[in-house]
Scaffold this motif. Structure first.
Motif, PDB file in Angstrom:
ATOM      1  N   ASP A 273      -3.135  11.895 -13.356  1.00 56.85           N
ATOM      2  CA  ASP A 273      -4.543  11.505 -13.418  1.00 56.85           C
ATOM      3  C   ASP A 273      -5.117  11.052 -12.080  1.00 56.85           C
ATOM      4  OD1 ASP A 273      -4.607  12.067 -16.118  1.00 56.85           O
ATOM      5  OD2 ASP A 273      -4.319   9.981 -16.729  1.00 56.85           O
ATOM      6  N   THR A 274      -4.252  10.684 -11.122  1.00 58.15           N
ATOM      7  CA  THR A 274      -4.743  10.151  -9.848  1.00 58.15           C
ATOM      8  C   THR A 274      -4.251  10.918  -8.628  1.00 58.15           C
ATOM      9  OG1 THR A 274      -2.937   8.524  -9.888  1.00 58.15           O
ATOM     10  CG2 THR A 274      -5.091   7.797 -10.717  1.00 58.15           C
ATOM     11  N   VAL A 275      -3.515  11.982  -8.840  1.00 51.43           N
ATOM     12  CA  VAL A 275      -2.934  12.732  -7.716  1.00 51.43           C
ATOM     13  C   VAL A 275      -4.005  13.242  -6.750  1.00 51.43           C
ATOM     14  CG1 VAL A 275      -2.848  14.952  -8.929  1.00 51.43           C
ATOM     15  CG2 VAL A 275      -1.224  14.476  -7.083  1.00 51.43           C
ATOM     16  N   ASP A 276      -5.195  13.555  -7.245  1.00 49.64           N
ATOM     17  CA  ASP A 276      -6.245  14.115  -6.399  1.00 49.64           C
ATOM     18  C   ASP A 276      -7.194  13.075  -5.810  1.00 49.64           C
ATOM     19  OD1 ASP A 276      -5.332  16.724  -6.750  1.00 49.64           O
ATOM     20  OD2 ASP A 276      -6.450  16.928  -8.621  1.00 49.64           O
ATOM     21  N   VAL A 277      -6.970  11.802  -6.105  1.00 50.40           N
ATOM     22  CA  VAL A 277      -7.829  10.748  -5.566  1.00 50.40           C
ATOM     23  C   VAL A 277      -7.510  10.571  -4.087  1.00 50.40           C
ATOM     24  CG1 VAL A 277      -8.400   8.285  -5.643  1.00 50.40           C
ATOM     25  CG2 VAL A 277      -8.029   9.551  -7.775  1.00 50.40           C
TER      26      VAL A 277
ATOM     27  N   ARG B 102       2.101   4.682  10.412  1.00 50.58           N
ATOM     28  CA  ARG B 102       1.222   5.819  10.115  1.00 50.58           C
ATOM     29  C   ARG B 102       2.026   6.944   9.451  1.00 50.58           C
ATOM     30  NH1 ARG B 102      -3.658   7.443  12.540  1.00 50.58           N
ATOM     31  NH2 ARG B 102      -3.389   5.704  13.970  1.00 50.58           N
ATOM     32  N   GLU B 103       3.178   7.262  10.013  1.00 47.63           N
ATOM     33  CA  GLU B 103       4.028   8.328   9.453  1.00 47.63           C
ATOM     34  C   GLU B 103       4.470   7.985   8.035  1.00 47.63           C
ATOM     35  OE1 GLU B 103       7.191   8.739  12.282  1.00 47.63           O
ATOM     36  OE2 GLU B 103       5.819   9.357  13.877  1.00 47.63           O
ATOM     37  N   ARG B 104       4.832   6.738   7.832  1.00 45.76           N
ATOM     38  CA  ARG B 104       5.276   6.295   6.505  1.00 45.76           C
ATOM     39  C   ARG B 104       4.129   6.380   5.492  1.00 45.76           C
ATOM     40  NH1 ARG B 104       7.349   0.199   5.343  1.00 45.76           N
ATOM     41  NH2 ARG B 104       7.726   0.452   3.120  1.00 45.76           N
ATOM     42  N   ALA B 105       2.922   6.023   5.919  1.00 45.33           N
ATOM     43  CA  ALA B 105       1.764   6.089   5.024  1.00 45.33           C
ATOM     44  C   ALA B 105       1.448   7.535   4.646  1.00 45.33           C
ATOM     45  CB  ALA B 105       0.556   5.430   5.681  1.00 45.33           C
ATOM     46  N   TYR B 106       1.466   8.434   5.622  1.00 44.36           N
ATOM     47  CA  TYR B 106       1.213   9.847   5.319  1.00 44.36           C
ATOM     48  C   TYR B 106       2.331  10.425   4.446  1.00 44.36           C
ATOM     49  CZ  TYR B 106      -2.902  10.194   8.280  1.00 44.36           C
ATOM     50  OH  TYR B 106      -4.156  10.038   8.812  1.00 44.36           O
ATOM     51  N   ALA B 107       3.564  10.018   4.687  1.00 44.43           N
ATOM     52  CA  ALA B 107       4.680  10.487   3.862  1.00 44.43           C
ATOM     53  C   ALA B 107       4.529  10.010   2.420  1.00 44.43           C
ATOM     54  CB  ALA B 107       6.007  10.017   4.453  1.00 44.43           C
ATOM     55  N   ALA B 108       3.946   8.833   2.236  1.00 41.85           N
ATOM     56  CA  ALA B 108       3.715   8.306   0.888  1.00 41.85           C
ATOM     57  C   ALA B 108       2.594   9.058   0.183  1.00 41.85           C
ATOM     58  CB  ALA B 108       3.394   6.817   0.957  1.00 41.85           C
ATOM     59  N   GLY B 109       1.720   9.708   0.981  1.00 39.47           N
ATOM     60  CA  GLY B 109       0.644  10.508   0.390  1.00 39.47           C
ATOM     61  C   GLY B 109      -0.758  10.108   0.766  1.00 39.47           C
ATOM     62  N   CYS B 110      -0.918   9.147   1.683  1.00 39.98           N
ATOM     63  CA  CYS B 110      -2.286   8.765   2.051  1.00 39.98           C
ATOM     64  C   CYS B 110      -2.990   9.935   2.733  1.00 39.98           C
ATOM     65  CB  CYS B 110      -2.304   7.509   2.901  1.00 39.98           C
ATOM     66  SG  CYS B 110      -2.053   7.745   4.646  1.00 39.98           S
TER      67      CYS B 110
ATOM     68  N   GLY C 239       0.792  -1.227   0.000  1.00 39.35           N
ATOM     69  CA  GLY C 239       0.000   0.000   0.000  1.00 39.35           C
ATOM     70  C   GLY C 239       0.821   1.271   0.000  1.00 39.35           C
ATOM     71  N   TRP C 240       2.016   1.209   0.581  1.00 39.51           N
ATOM     72  CA  TRP C 240       2.875   2.393   0.579  1.00 39.51           C
ATOM     73  C   TRP C 240       3.290   2.731  -0.854  1.00 39.51           C
ATOM     74  CZ3 TRP C 240       4.120  -1.299   4.538  1.00 39.51           C
ATOM     75  CH2 TRP C 240       3.801  -0.872   5.832  1.00 39.51           C
ATOM     76  N   GLU C 241       3.717   1.706  -1.613  1.00 37.60           N
ATOM     77  CA  GLU C 241       4.142   1.928  -2.999  1.00 37.60           C
ATOM     78  C   GLU C 241       2.949   2.300  -3.881  1.00 37.60           C
ATOM     79  OE1 GLU C 241       6.440   2.533  -6.265  1.00 37.60           O
ATOM     80  OE2 GLU C 241       7.052   2.370  -4.173  1.00 37.60           O
ATOM     81  N   LEU C 242       1.828   1.649  -3.680  1.00 38.35           N
ATOM     82  CA  LEU C 242       0.620   1.997  -4.432  1.00 38.35           C
ATOM     83  C   LEU C 242       0.284   3.472  -4.243  1.00 38.35           C
ATOM     84  CD1 LEU C 242      -1.960   1.178  -6.046  1.00 38.35           C
ATOM     85  CD2 LEU C 242      -3.016   0.779  -3.817  1.00 38.35           C
ATOM     86  N   THR C 243       0.318   3.923  -3.010  1.00 41.87           N
ATOM     87  CA  THR C 243       0.009   5.319  -2.706  1.00 41.87           C
ATOM     88  C   THR C 243       1.007   6.259  -3.378  1.00 41.87           C
ATOM     89  OG1 THR C 243      -1.028   4.712  -0.614  1.00 41.87           O
ATOM     90  CG2 THR C 243      -0.289   6.992  -0.832  1.00 41.87           C
ATOM     91  N   ARG C 244       2.290   5.950  -3.257  1.00 35.34           N
ATOM     92  CA  ARG C 244       3.310   6.789  -3.902  1.00 35.34           C
ATOM     93  C   ARG C 244       3.064   6.904  -5.398  1.00 35.34           C
ATOM     94  NH1 ARG C 244       6.611   4.650   0.093  1.00 35.34           N
ATOM     95  NH2 ARG C 244       7.111   2.787  -1.112  1.00 35.34           N
ATOM     96  N   GLN C 245       2.772   5.784  -6.035  1.00 35.89           N
ATOM     97  CA  GLN C 245       2.578   5.803  -7.484  1.00 35.89           C
ATOM     98  C   GLN C 245       1.330   6.597  -7.874  1.00 35.89           C
ATOM     99  OE1 GLN C 245       3.044   2.136  -9.635  1.00 35.89           O
ATOM    100  NE2 GLN C 245       4.859   1.562  -8.458  1.00 35.89           N
ATOM    101  N   LEU C 246       0.240   6.383  -7.138  1.00 38.08           N
ATOM    102  CA  LEU C 246      -0.992   7.105  -7.459  1.00 38.08           C
ATOM    103  C   LEU C 246      -0.843   8.607  -7.232  1.00 38.08           C
ATOM    104  CD1 LEU C 246      -3.640   4.635  -6.029  1.00 38.08           C
ATOM    105  CD2 LEU C 246      -3.191   5.145  -8.448  1.00 38.08           C
ATOM    106  N   LYS C 247      -0.154   8.985  -6.172  1.00 35.17           N
ATOM    107  CA  LYS C 247       0.006  10.418  -5.864  1.00 35.17           C
ATOM    108  C   LYS C 247       1.019  11.093  -6.783  1.00 35.17           C
ATOM    109  CE  LYS C 247      -3.041  10.858  -2.637  1.00 35.17           C
ATOM    110  NZ  LYS C 247      -4.122  11.826  -2.660  1.00 35.17           N
TER     111      LYS C 247
END
Length: 78
Positions: free
Chosen positions: A25-29, A43-51, A13-21
């Motif tokens: 086309d998906t930066v605003d999802v 939690r910090e790592r997930a927010y840093a990835a863009g969640c 999920g961390w990599e998925l989030t980084r790629q989408l953000k």
């Protein structure tokens, strides 16, 4: 809105989030993470990835509804 876990086969999920953000086309999802990873560093790592929201399992239906409503408020679907 995208609901995802952090532990998934193939791509986590961390990599998925980084790629989408990072994609135009998906930066605003809005991305809401639903996970059993409960450490502050996760939690910090997930927010840093863009969640946009981080919920630890087990998740109450009301907490999930609040997270979805918060991130969809004023968000116009494409």
């Amino acid at each position: 809105i995208l609901l995802t876990d952090l532990s998934m086969p193939g791509m986590d999920g961390w990599e998925l989030t980084r790629q989408l953000k990072s994609a135009p086309d998906t930066v605003d999802v809005p991305i809401v993470v639903l996970t059993a990873h409960s450490h502050a560093s996760d939690r910090e790592r997930a927010y840093a990835a863009g969640c946009d929201a981080f919920l630890v399992k087990p998740i109450s239906p009301s907490a999930l509804a609040r997270a979805i409503a918060t991130h969809l408020d004023g968000h116009t679907p494409r």
